[in-house]
Design a protein around this motif. Sequence first.
Motif, PDB file in Angstrom:
ATOM      1  N   GLY A   1      -6.140  -1.326   2.743  1.00 45.53           N
ATOM      2  CA  GLY A   1      -6.596  -1.919   1.893  1.00 45.53           C
ATOM      3  C   GLY A   1      -6.202  -3.324   2.630  1.00 45.53           C
ATOM      4  O   GLY A   1      -5.053  -3.518   3.760  1.00 45.53           O
ATOM      5  N   GLU A   2      -6.877  -4.449   2.105  1.00 49.55           N
ATOM      6  CA  GLU A   2      -5.738  -6.033   2.703  1.00 49.55           C
ATOM      7  C   GLU A   2      -4.862  -5.603   2.293  1.00 49.55           C
ATOM      8  O   GLU A   2      -4.651  -5.494   1.120  1.00 49.55           O
ATOM      9  CB  GLU A   2      -7.120  -6.639   2.420  1.00 49.55           C
ATOM     10  CG  GLU A   2      -8.479  -6.805   2.644  1.00 49.55           C
ATOM     11  CD  GLU A   2      -9.245  -7.240   2.697  1.00 49.55           C
ATOM     12  OE1 GLU A   2     -10.273  -7.625   1.721  1.00 49.55           O
ATOM     13  OE2 GLU A   2      -9.878  -7.671   3.307  1.00 49.55           O
TER      14      GLU A   2
ATOM     15  N   GLU B   1     -12.055   3.797   4.234  1.00 47.87           N
ATOM     16  CA  GLU B   1     -12.954   3.091   3.382  1.00 47.87           C
ATOM     17  C   GLU B   1     -13.480   5.422   3.032  1.00 47.87           C
ATOM     18  O   GLU B   1     -13.630   6.169   1.442  1.00 47.87           O
ATOM     19  CB  GLU B   1     -14.192   2.671   3.209  1.00 47.87           C
ATOM     20  CG  GLU B   1     -15.012   2.128   2.642  1.00 47.87           C
ATOM     21  CD  GLU B   1     -16.122   1.678   3.187  1.00 47.87           C
ATOM     22  OE1 GLU B   1     -17.331   1.786   2.875  1.00 47.87           O
ATOM     23  OE2 GLU B   1     -15.926   0.515   3.778  1.00 47.87           O
TER      24      GLU B   1
ATOM     25  N   TYR C   1      -3.010   4.349  -2.172  1.00 49.26           N
ATOM     26  CA  TYR C   1      -3.726   2.567  -2.653  1.00 49.26           C
ATOM     27  C   TYR C   1      -2.597   1.820  -3.199  1.00 49.26           C
ATOM     28  O   TYR C   1      -2.579   0.643  -3.535  1.00 49.26           O
ATOM     29  CB  TYR C   1      -5.563   2.556  -3.114  1.00 49.26           C
ATOM     30  CG  TYR C   1      -5.980   1.263  -2.830  1.00 49.26           C
ATOM     31  CD1 TYR C   1      -6.280   0.970  -2.126  1.00 49.26           C
ATOM     32  CD2 TYR C   1      -5.365  -0.150  -3.718  1.00 49.26           C
ATOM     33  CE1 TYR C   1      -7.240  -0.351  -1.407  1.00 49.26           C
ATOM     34  CE2 TYR C   1      -6.483  -1.197  -3.550  1.00 49.26           C
ATOM     35  CZ  TYR C   1      -7.072  -1.327  -2.492  1.00 49.26           C
ATOM     36  OH  TYR C   1      -7.628  -2.870  -2.301  1.00 49.26           O
TER      37      TYR C   1
ATOM     38  N   ARG D   1      -2.017  -7.730  -2.731  1.00 50.14           N
ATOM     39  CA  ARG D   1      -3.337  -7.367  -2.078  1.00 50.14           C
ATOM     40  C   ARG D   1      -4.076  -9.157  -2.669  1.00 50.14           C
ATOM     41  O   ARG D   1      -3.639  -9.596  -3.174  1.00 50.14           O
ATOM     42  CB  ARG D   1      -3.871  -6.537  -3.379  1.00 50.14           C
ATOM     43  CG  ARG D   1      -3.877  -5.715  -3.120  1.00 50.14           C
ATOM     44  CD  ARG D   1      -4.233  -4.371  -1.972  1.00 50.14           C
ATOM     45  NE  ARG D   1      -3.575  -2.497  -2.014  1.00 50.14           N
ATOM     46  CZ  ARG D   1      -2.895  -2.298  -1.210  1.00 50.14           C
ATOM     47  NH1 ARG D   1      -3.197  -2.878  -0.007  1.00 50.14           N
ATOM     48  NH2 ARG D   1      -2.699  -0.949  -1.039  1.00 50.14           N
TER      49      ARG D   1
END
Lengths: 348, 334
Positions: A238-239, A198, A225, A276
């Motif tokens: 990220g997820e 982050e 990203y 995602r």
Amino acid sequence: MDIRVENIRKQFSLYPALDDVSLDIRSGELIALLGPSGSGKTTLLRLVAGLETPTAGRIYFGDEDASLRTVQERNVGFVFQAYALFRNMTVLDNVSFGLTVRPRATRPPKAEIRRRALELLDLVQLTGLEKRYPQQLSGGQRQRVALARALAVEPTVLLLDEPFGALDAQVRQELRKWLREIHDRTGHTTVFVTHDQEEALELADRLVVMSQGRIEQVGSPDEIYDRPANPFVFSFIGESSALPVTVKNHEVWTGGRAIGLPAPHEATGPASLYFRPHDIELVEDGAALAGVVAASRRVGGTRRVELEIGGHPDRVEIDLPFDHPAGERTRIAFRPKRWRVFPAGRGS
Amino acid sequence: MVGYLTRSTPPLSDGPVPALPPVPGLIARLRPGPPGWSFVKPSILPGFRLTFGYTLVYLSLIVLIPIIGLFLKAASVPLEEIVRIATAPRTLKALEVSFGSSLIAALVNVVFGLIVAWVLVRYRFFGRRLLDAIVDLPFALPTAVAGIALSALYAPKGWVGSLFSERGPLWQWWQAQTWLPFGISEFAPNLKIAYTPSGIVIALIFIGLPFVVRTVQPVLEEFEAELEEAAATLGASRLQTIVRVILPRLTPAVLTGFALAFARAVGEYGSVIFIAGNLPHISEIAPVLIVIKLEEFDQAGAAVIAGIMLVIAFVMLLVINLIQAWSRRRFGDV
């Protein structure tokens, strides 16, 4: 000043901490080295500083080969995670240290050193604390002193090793914004190491994602990203959810049927599908991924649902609106809106 | 009884007692006591009275009572007699030799102890553990053995002593330096080491060596490498880093080592008597003088000198402790 890292290799005892790493750092940019622990990011930073010597490879500051120069001669500003302030000196003495140790010929006069140190303390918003000792300051203040100390020598490059790692979340947030401001005002080429994605995504102009002594991808936060180069980057930043699939007839297949995702450029054969969890749409009919809810939990404003997809032991996660009525064993069909298919074999 | 001062329960009074909430067990002990002075800060650690009592008894039996006895003995001497003994030239000289050589020896030990500790901590070499063990030898060796060995070595006919003797190479070399404005005999008429105050200093250096090494070693071991790296990135040379960053942090430990070595040296007897020669007014230390007084059955005189030594040593240690407390506050915990 541009910094060029060329084919750097660093070997500690048996395993290589860095394996043939090359990187261009542009003058004036704020660049983040991001990776899990043991990925070699700190080693790379310390090599640039001259605190380690490379086993092979070269580091250039501008056009000059810095590999041959000692730490002292490189004139870098280095900020440590644990501050590393000299606690036998006041804040002012800490900040002026780099100037007072210069040989007489290049050392500014005392009054000038003091003026510059006070000016830097002003820049890091610590005016009035110059007579304190480091142990009388809070963690955030200490790190700002450390930064002022590093800036005092007018470094060619500013290197920060997990600078906010020891601070609590709120201070960290604050300092992050403030570091960006300082960088924009002073324009120093800045490299910082972090394991907090982050922080890296928010702060850096460019990111260097590292893993196991290699650079996985270099790019702007958006590029990293939105267009991860490989499964590692996809799952690290990220997820993400991953699912083993097959590419057949330029389409993605799983459980013996196509799921409505075209794969025009991917080679036929086993592959992994990455997407995602929040980047999906629920579909009523047509080809889609369908699974049975195995578990669900509320995460803030959404509901995170684990699905078992036709016979696969691995589950995938998707985000649903928190008021979605999905209960245990409900069947849900969805399609990722954006996804990547990576050929199998280099999983993560 | 002292321990009762720690009680924080207010005494019962006739008036309405403010109801305290029932706080069980440990919490009750943390209840603030009556305002003002308290003998011991409230703590949840049990066993203060037991351990404090033990400490008092132990200290009394081993340290306090003998010292009080000593002062009582000295106090039985009339005042003008005390002054006479204390100001006798022989006493003054003995005290000067004792404290002077102890101070020099402790200072030398600070310098060499620092170097030894540095070598033991900072470098990895063959035989490091052996060297590390050797440092403790002065603790284990009977001091008399050390004294005899040192005097044999530094005596005019000994290995080292012969170098400095009148026919020794050093003396010869010095004599050959005709360009010097003064001869060696004017500069240092007596280059003997054993049987002179120099010999005393050497014995005291020997017995005090482990203190500085052992107090500095752990601090140096825990010294954060990052501080040195920070100094290096800021452009400081190795020497500047050592002088301005490392040594200040070692100050409290060095002071402790210095105080210990000094205190030990002041009280040393066994090794000194063999190497000192014990010549009155020249190389006689105060403990030797005390023993001489005792052998003459002059117990009062011995007690007076011992009392003076004790007071001087106590004041010096107190001062060192104060400096230490100051440096600790200044440089943070060490």
